[in-house]
Design a protein around this motif. Structure first.
Motif, PDB file in Angstrom:
ATOM      1  N   PRO A  73     -17.225 103.472  91.468  1.00 18.44           N
ATOM      2  CA  PRO A  73     -17.559 102.144  91.183  1.00 18.44           C
ATOM      3  C   PRO A  73     -16.486 101.227  91.688  1.00 18.44           C
ATOM      4  CG  PRO A  73     -17.683 103.775  89.140  1.00 18.44           C
ATOM      5  CD  PRO A  73     -16.756 104.235  90.332  1.00 18.44           C
ATOM      6  N   PRO A  74     -16.909 100.009  92.027  1.00 14.88           N
ATOM      7  CA  PRO A  74     -16.057  98.865  92.375  1.00 14.88           C
ATOM      8  C   PRO A  74     -15.000  98.699  91.803  1.00 14.88           C
ATOM      9  CG  PRO A  74     -18.310  98.205  92.773  1.00 14.88           C
ATOM     10  CD  PRO A  74     -18.240  99.260  91.984  1.00 14.88           C
ATOM     11  N   HIS A  75     -13.701  98.375  92.130  1.00 10.44           N
ATOM     12  CA  HIS A  75     -12.480  98.144  91.180  1.00 10.44           C
ATOM     13  C   HIS A  75     -12.086  99.367  90.424  1.00 10.44           C
ATOM     14  CE1 HIS A  75     -13.302  94.080  92.743  1.00 10.44           C
ATOM     15  NE2 HIS A  75     -14.456  94.181  91.953  1.00 10.44           N
ATOM     16  N   PHE A  76     -12.601 100.565  90.570  1.00 10.73           N
ATOM     17  CA  PHE A  76     -12.270 101.641  89.814  1.00 10.73           C
ATOM     18  C   PHE A  76     -10.606 101.921  89.470  1.00 10.73           C
ATOM     19  CE2 PHE A  76     -11.290 106.204  89.207  1.00 10.73           C
ATOM     20  CZ  PHE A  76     -11.816 106.540  88.073  1.00 10.73           C
ATOM     21  N   PHE A 128     -10.234  97.246  84.671  1.00  9.25           N
ATOM     22  CA  PHE A 128     -11.577  97.929  85.072  1.00  9.25           C
ATOM     23  C   PHE A 128     -12.425  98.246  83.895  1.00  9.25           C
ATOM     24  CE2 PHE A 128     -13.643 102.035  85.581  1.00  9.25           C
ATOM     25  CZ  PHE A 128     -14.611 101.659  86.381  1.00  9.25           C
ATOM     26  N   ALA A 129     -13.665  97.896  83.760  1.00 10.41           N
ATOM     27  CA  ALA A 129     -14.454  98.367  82.531  1.00 10.41           C
ATOM     28  C   ALA A 129     -15.485  99.003  82.978  1.00 10.41           C
ATOM     29  CB  ALA A 129     -14.677  97.010  81.801  1.00 10.41           C
ATOM     30  N   PRO A 130     -15.877 100.210  82.846  1.00 12.85           N
ATOM     31  CA  PRO A 130     -16.827 100.996  83.328  1.00 12.85           C
ATOM     32  C   PRO A 130     -18.000 100.650  82.342  1.00 12.85           C
ATOM     33  CG  PRO A 130     -15.672 102.466  82.163  1.00 12.85           C
ATOM     34  CD  PRO A 130     -14.912 101.420  82.205  1.00 12.85           C
ATOM     35  N   ALA A 131     -19.272 100.274  83.202  1.00 14.81           N
ATOM     36  CA  ALA A 131     -20.595  99.903  82.643  1.00 14.81           C
ATOM     37  C   ALA A 131     -21.131 101.268  81.777  1.00 14.81           C
ATOM     38  CB  ALA A 131     -21.532  99.441  83.362  1.00 14.81           C
ATOM     39  N   ALA A 132     -22.149 100.831  80.866  1.00 12.69           N
ATOM     40  CA  ALA A 132     -22.499 101.979  80.219  1.00 12.69           C
ATOM     41  C   ALA A 132     -23.466 103.082  80.996  1.00 12.69           C
ATOM     42  CB  ALA A 132     -23.588 101.327  79.096  1.00 12.69           C
ATOM     43  N   GLN A 147     -17.879  96.474  86.137  1.00  9.27           N
ATOM     44  CA  GLN A 147     -17.869  95.214  85.960  1.00  9.27           C
ATOM     45  C   GLN A 147     -16.353  94.517  85.772  1.00  9.27           C
ATOM     46  OE1 GLN A 147     -20.153  94.194  82.253  1.00  9.27           O
ATOM     47  NE2 GLN A 147     -18.332  94.945  81.065  1.00  9.27           N
ATOM     48  N   ARG A 148     -16.167  93.371  86.055  1.00 11.43           N
ATOM     49  CA  ARG A 148     -14.940  92.585  85.669  1.00 11.43           C
ATOM     50  C   ARG A 148     -15.239  91.728  84.767  1.00 11.43           C
ATOM     51  NH1 ARG A 148      -9.832  93.213  88.753  1.00 11.43           N
ATOM     52  NH2 ARG A 148     -10.416  94.147  90.643  1.00 11.43           N
ATOM     53  N   ALA A 149     -14.691  92.179  83.625  1.00 10.14           N
ATOM     54  CA  ALA A 149     -14.846  91.452  82.285  1.00 10.14           C
ATOM     55  C   ALA A 149     -14.455  90.058  82.308  1.00 10.14           C
ATOM     56  CB  ALA A 149     -14.472  92.449  81.294  1.00 10.14           C
TER      57      ALA A 149
END
Length: 465
Positions: free
Chosen positions: A374-377, A382-386, A391-393
């Motif tokens: 995922p981008p920015h892993f 970094f916040a992994p989406a469900a 996503q960047r929060a």
């Protein structure tokens, strides 16, 4: 004497060959001479009581299933006997139906021993135990615990963070037991409305409440002779916990609206991501229920505590995802493995599975590389989406610089208490994929309190309630 003779004749009438003894000392001599498959013993006896007899039987090289007879008020001793290795216990006066069921299950367990030994060899050779994977010392210790307790009939409490594989442990316990050919039923106590949970677990009769248009069997009856997993047991309402405790002790349940008790033969495994002692102290979990469930505890470590297992787990996930999505991925690059191993995995094995699934679908074939992450892993914030994306929060920009590979919140000197609390709450939301229910559990606050805090922060989250 009459009770012992009557019990012997009853068991013989079911087709078993039996021997009887007047006390524990005589019984142990006959065990050495005869090597029985099952021993049914009283707890209180002259010369050698049931606990000492059990201790000596456990030291023998051959496997013997011990069933303990207990009087009223001796349940604690019976539970202690099961900790020592007893197969099961039954209160006096003995109910013939229940005793017959216990003996049948013990025989099935004996027949499963050969298959279990094959599984143990597989474990030693490959680091795989059913759905669980791992070569680290942490996972080997878990495998050893599962192997020891699976053949028995004791309740097991599985604890650990969300995503560590608690349900996989329950399935492994089921698959390695004599109940493996019977149902495995899993129910998430947190996902059922409080008004329906008793009906879901214990069943109901027609007309028991508005909308009960027909009789319905609950999870206990659906899992008859099998295994029932009660996940997130700390979310079960107090009244339901009291009813569950009675079912565990009496092996009988009463459907909602019924006047008749139904015998049940179910092995119960409970799981929670809370600290059970704290849950008891906070009144979320009944102390007597915890004591009854915690006959045997298996604590699952977070993935960051055994990162050496990231590789074998990821490799197994690739095989599973190839089959599920009709891909032909052959492995992963060294660069990808380095990135995966360095990451803290706040979502544990579940997050690793989602990451591998996304990468496998993107690659389709060949080797998985860092370009499939995922981008920015792994970057700060970094916040992994469900659903495997990322996503960047935006609302959480204030906390991004606080994130470390250890999934910690770092607060600089001079930060106010309110700001530190805000950073902790928002960082926890990130680690739970914006799941507010899980975040509230981790923070030790109610969902309502969390909602009020988020309103204060003017956060516009959209995660799972």
């Amino acid at each position: 004497m009459n009770a012992r003779t009557g019990l012997t004749e009853l068991v013989e009438s079911w087709g078993y060959r039996t021997e009887c003894a007047a006390d524990g000392a005589e019984g142990f001599e006959k065990i050495l001479q005869w090597s029985p498959a099952i021993v049914v013993t009283d707890l209180m006896m002259p010369r050698m009581d049931g606990m000492e007899l059990l201790s000596r039987i456990m030291e023998l090289p051959q496997r013997v299933s011990v069933v303990m007879l207990t009087a009223q008020g001796s349940i604690e001793s019976a539970v202690e006997a099961m900790r020592m290795g007893a197969y099961d216990y039954i209160p006096k006066p003995v109910e013939p139906v229940r005793l017959k069921t216990i003996l049948q299950n013990a025989i099935r367990q004996r027949e499963a021993d050969v298959e279990l030994e094959v599984t143990r060899r597989q474990l030693r050779d490959t680091g795989v135990l059913g759905p669980l994977v791992g070569n680290s010392q942490e996972m080997k210790a878990i495998f050893s615990l599962i192997e020891r307790v699976a053949p028995s009939n004791v309740s097991v409490l599985v604890t650990g963070e969300s995503g560590t594989g608690k349900e996989l442990v329950a399935r492994a316990l089921h698959d390695l037991s004599s109940r493996r050919n019977k149902p495995f039923v899993a129910v998430n106590c947190a996902a059922i409305p409080e008004t329906l949970i008793e009906s879901e677990i214990f069943g109901h009769e027609k007309g028991a409440f508005t909308g009960a248009v027909e009789r319905r069997a609950g999870c206990f009856e659906l899992a008859e002779e099998g295994t029932l997993l009660l996940d997130e047991i700390g979310e079960m309402p107090a009244a339901t916990q009291a009813k569950l405790l009675r079912v565990l002790e009496d092996r009988k349940l009463r459907r909602l609206g019924s006047k008749v008790e139904t015998p049940v033969d179910v092995r119960v495994v409970a799981a929670t991501n809370k600290n059970p002692q704290e849950a008891v102290a906070n009144g979320e979990l009944r102390g007597d229920l915890f004591y009854r469930l915690n006959v045997f505890n298996i604590q699952m470590p977070p993935l960051r505590a055994h990162r050496d297992d990231v590789k074998p787990i990821a490799e197994k996930m690739i095989d599973l995802m190839n089959e599920r999505h009709h891909c032909t991925v052959s492995g992963m690059t060294d660069a990808l493995l380095t990135r995966l191993t360095a990451y803290a995995w706040p979502g544990n094995v579940r997050e690793l599975r989602n990451t591998i699934e996304r990468a496998t679908i993107l690659a389709g074939s060949g080797l998985l590389g860092t370009e499939h992450l995922p981008p920015h892993f792994g970057e700060p914030g970094f916040a992994p989406a469900a659903h495997g994306g990322s996503q960047r929060a935006g609302h959480y920009a204030a906390t991004q610089q606080l994130y470390s590979d250890d999934n910690a919140v770092r607060v600089q000197v001079g930060t106010t208490v309110d700001e530190a609390e805000k950073q902790l709450i928002l960082r926890t939301l990130l680690s739970t994929h914006n799941n507010k229910t899980k975040a509230a559990e981790i923070l030790g606050i109610s969902s309502k309190t969390l909602q009020n805090k988020l309103k204060e922060y003017n956060a516009t989250t959209s995660g799972t309630e």
